[in-house]
Scaffold this motif. Structure first.
Motif, mmCIF file in Angstrom:
data_model
loop_
_atom_site.group_PDB
_atom_site.id
_atom_site.type_symbol
_atom_site.label_atom_id
_atom_site.label_comp_id
_atom_site.label_asym_id
_atom_site.label_seq_id
_atom_site.Cartn_x
_atom_site.Cartn_y
_atom_site.Cartn_z
ATOM 1 N N PHE A 202 5.568 66.878 48.352
ATOM 2 C CA PHE A 202 4.339 66.652 49.099
ATOM 3 C C PHE A 202 4.176 65.162 49.404
ATOM 4 N N GLU A 203 3.743 64.887 50.629
ATOM 5 C CA GLU A 203 3.604 63.499 51.082
ATOM 6 C C GLU A 203 2.144 63.118 51.213
ATOM 7 N N LYS A 204 1.808 61.952 50.700
ATOM 8 C CA LYS A 204 0.462 61.404 50.823
ATOM 9 C C LYS A 204 0.467 60.357 51.922
ATOM 10 N N ARG A 205 -0.263 60.607 52.993
ATOM 11 C CA ARG A 205 -0.336 59.650 54.086
ATOM 12 C C ARG A 205 -1.794 59.408 54.459
ATOM 13 N N ASN A 206 -2.082 58.192 54.901
ATOM 14 C CA ASN A 206 -3.420 57.882 55.398
ATOM 15 C C ASN A 206 -3.669 58.678 56.670
ATOM 16 N N ILE A 207 -4.560 59.658 56.598
ATOM 17 C CA ILE A 207 -4.754 60.581 57.709
ATOM 18 C C ILE A 207 -5.199 59.873 58.980
ATOM 19 N N SER A 208 -5.912 58.755 58.844
ATOM 20 C CA SER A 208 -6.370 58.024 60.032
ATOM 21 C C SER A 208 -5.201 57.394 60.774
ATOM 22 N N GLY A 209 -4.064 57.211 60.045
ATOM 23 C CA GLY A 209 -2.892 56.631 60.685
ATOM 24 C C GLY A 209 -2.096 57.622 61.500
ATOM 25 N N SER A 210 -2.319 58.914 61.261
ATOM 26 C CA SER A 210 -1.590 59.961 61.985
ATOM 27 C C SER A 210 -2.362 60.341 63.246
ATOM 28 N N ASN A 211 -2.287 59.472 64.252
ATOM 29 C CA ASN A 211 -3.004 59.718 65.500
ATOM 30 C C ASN A 211 -2.012 59.789 66.657
ATOM 31 N N LEU A 212 -2.527 59.881 67.877
ATOM 32 C CA LEU A 212 -1.655 60.051 69.037
ATOM 33 C C LEU A 212 -0.727 58.854 69.218
ATOM 34 N N ASP A 213 -1.234 57.662 69.025
ATOM 35 C CA ASP A 213 -0.413 56.462 69.170
ATOM 36 C C ASP A 213 0.746 56.484 68.169
ATOM 37 N N TRP A 214 0.438 56.811 66.902
ATOM 38 C CA TRP A 214 1.464 56.919 65.858
ATOM 39 C C TRP A 214 2.467 58.011 66.221
ATOM 40 N N PHE A 215 1.992 59.136 66.710
ATOM 41 C CA PHE A 215 2.828 60.290 67.062
ATOM 42 C C PHE A 215 3.834 59.916 68.156
ATOM 43 N N LEU A 270 0.996 68.565 73.226
ATOM 44 C CA LEU A 270 1.530 67.537 72.335
ATOM 45 C C LEU A 270 3.041 67.697 72.139
ATOM 46 N N LYS A 271 3.527 68.930 72.108
ATOM 47 C CA LYS A 271 4.969 69.153 72.011
ATOM 48 C C LYS A 271 5.672 68.628 73.267
ATOM 49 N N SER A 272 5.022 68.810 74.420
ATOM 50 C CA SER A 272 5.581 68.261 75.661
ATOM 51 C C SER A 272 5.649 66.736 75.582
ATOM 52 N N ILE A 273 4.574 66.106 75.080
ATOM 53 C CA ILE A 273 4.546 64.653 74.905
ATOM 54 C C ILE A 273 5.628 64.215 73.917
ATOM 55 N N MET A 274 5.799 64.983 72.842
ATOM 56 C CA MET A 274 6.793 64.653 71.824
ATOM 57 C C MET A 274 8.198 64.567 72.421
ATOM 58 N N HIS A 275 8.582 65.581 73.184
ATOM 59 C CA HIS A 275 9.926 65.600 73.758
ATOM 60 C C HIS A 275 10.081 64.557 74.868
ATOM 61 N N LEU A 276 9.003 64.281 75.590
ATOM 62 C CA LEU A 276 9.056 63.221 76.593
ATOM 63 C C LEU A 276 9.255 61.861 75.933
ATOM 64 N N ALA A 277 8.559 61.634 74.801
ATOM 65 C CA ALA A 277 8.713 60.376 74.062
ATOM 66 C C ALA A 277 10.135 60.240 73.526
ATOM 67 N N ARG A 278 10.706 61.332 73.057
ATOM 68 C CA ARG A 278 12.077 61.288 72.544
ATOM 69 C C ARG A 278 13.066 61.004 73.681
ATOM 70 N N PHE A 279 12.807 61.583 74.844
ATOM 71 C CA PHE A 279 13.628 61.294 76.021
ATOM 72 C C PHE A 279 13.598 59.788 76.334
ATOM 73 N N CYS A 280 12.390 59.225 76.351
ATOM 74 C CA CYS A 280 12.249 57.785 76.630
ATOM 75 C C CYS A 280 12.950 56.958 75.559
ATOM 76 N N GLY A 281 12.856 57.406 74.298
ATOM 77 C CA GLY A 281 13.513 56.703 73.214
ATOM 78 C C GLY A 281 15.027 56.698 73.358
ATOM 79 N N ILE A 282 15.602 57.828 73.783
ATOM 80 C CA ILE A 282 17.051 57.898 73.988
ATOM 81 C C ILE A 282 17.482 56.904 75.064
#
Length: 295
Positions: A202-215, A270-282
């Motif tokens: 189990f992972e403990k993360r600051n929930i406020s840090g898990s936002n769209l910008d972080w994603f 959000l899944k669409s954004i995720m794969h688009l971000a990964r495309f840009c990262g590649i």
């Protein structure tokens, strides 16, 4: 008596490290537990004093500094220490911001006895779940064969340690992914990696840090590591071919989730954004650029 040796890499700033150590100490087992905390800082002595009270005859903690900066160097220090250990039966890897389920070791041993796998890994479950964490959480079928593991949840028999002749790559020092590359290279060498869905971390993360910008930034980082991971694992020609194939895949899957976003709009968008971000990262990675921080 059998000895289980755990290795935890840390930058020495994790406020959760004490809970990590306590969770390992609470494992349901009669085995001796030997924990090795490897720091990427000069804070070893202060942390050592803080955690001395946990040490017992059946629970040992060793504190080691690695002066070379970067998580791959700390992980390589772990490998070096593993190979020097004597009389250990198995090895566990866990991150410094996680805690481990009390049944983790027993569940890993069960799967090892069934599969005789070289490496067994399992889920890392965020405690404070939100939609971003849920989408990113890795999900595999129980006992399925997989190609890579992350150092947040790994078990392997000590017999394979001397067979490991590769290190964690410093080429992924800033962007992350050195654990994915390391275990993928082991898979390519014939090591058997199994997913154990019942061995939970189990992972403990600051929930406020898990936002769209972080994603978005996290998925960009995932993308930038693609070329390095593929070319180092499969060779230059095949690796580049797989990288370009991944580009088309990420575009197509992004469009797919966008088209079906009328169903579960937030998740699929959000899944669409995720794969688009990964495309840009590649693309960023192919052009030789790096992100300047590890997210």
């Amino acid at each position: 008596m059998r000895i289980v040796s755990f290795f935890i890499c840390t930058r020495g700033k994790s406020a959760f490290l004490l809970k990590t150590l306590k969770s390992i100490k609470k494992l349901k087992t009669d085995y001796l537990i030997d924990v090795n905390v490897i720091f990427n800082s000069n804070l070893k002595l202060s942390f050592e004093e803080s955690f001395k009270k946990l040490i017992t005859k059946k629970f040992k903690i060793n504190f080691v500094n690695e002066n070379k900066k970067g998580i791959p160097n700390v992980r390589n220090k772990s490998l070096e220490l593993m190979k020097k250990k004597k009389n250990i039966w198995c090895v566990g890897l866990i991150d410094d911001d996680c805690f481990i389920h009390r049944d983790w070791l027993n569940e890993m041993i069960k799967v090892y006895n069934i599969t005789k796998a070289d490496i067994i890994t399992g889920p890392q479950i965020p405690i404070n779940k939100n939609v971003y964490e849920d989408i990113l959480q890795r999900k595999e079928s129980h006992l399925s064969k997989i190609k890579w593991a992350a150092t947040n949840n790994v078990f392997f028999n000590s017999k394979i340690i001397k067979k490991i002749d590769i290190n964690f790559s410093n080429s992924l020092n800033e962007i992350g992914g050195s654990d994915q590359l390391f275990f993928l290279q082991l898979f390519k060498k014939g090591f058997k990696i199994i997913w154990n869905d019942k061995a939970k971390v189990f992972e403990k993360r600051n929930i406020s840090g898990s936002n769209l910008d972080w994603f978005i930034k996290r998925n960009l980082r995932f993308g930038t590591s693609t070329k390095i991971i593929y070319t180092k694992s499969y060779g230059l020609f095949t690796g580049l071919f797989m990288t370009f194939f991944k580009i088309f895949y990420e575009v197509l899957i992004s469009i797919f989730y966008l088209l079906i976003s009328f169903y579960k709009p937030k998740i699929n968008f959000l899944k669409s954004i995720m794969h688009l971000a990964r495309f840009c990262g590649i693309i960023i990675g192919l052009l030789g650029f790096r992100l300047d921080n590890y997210i």
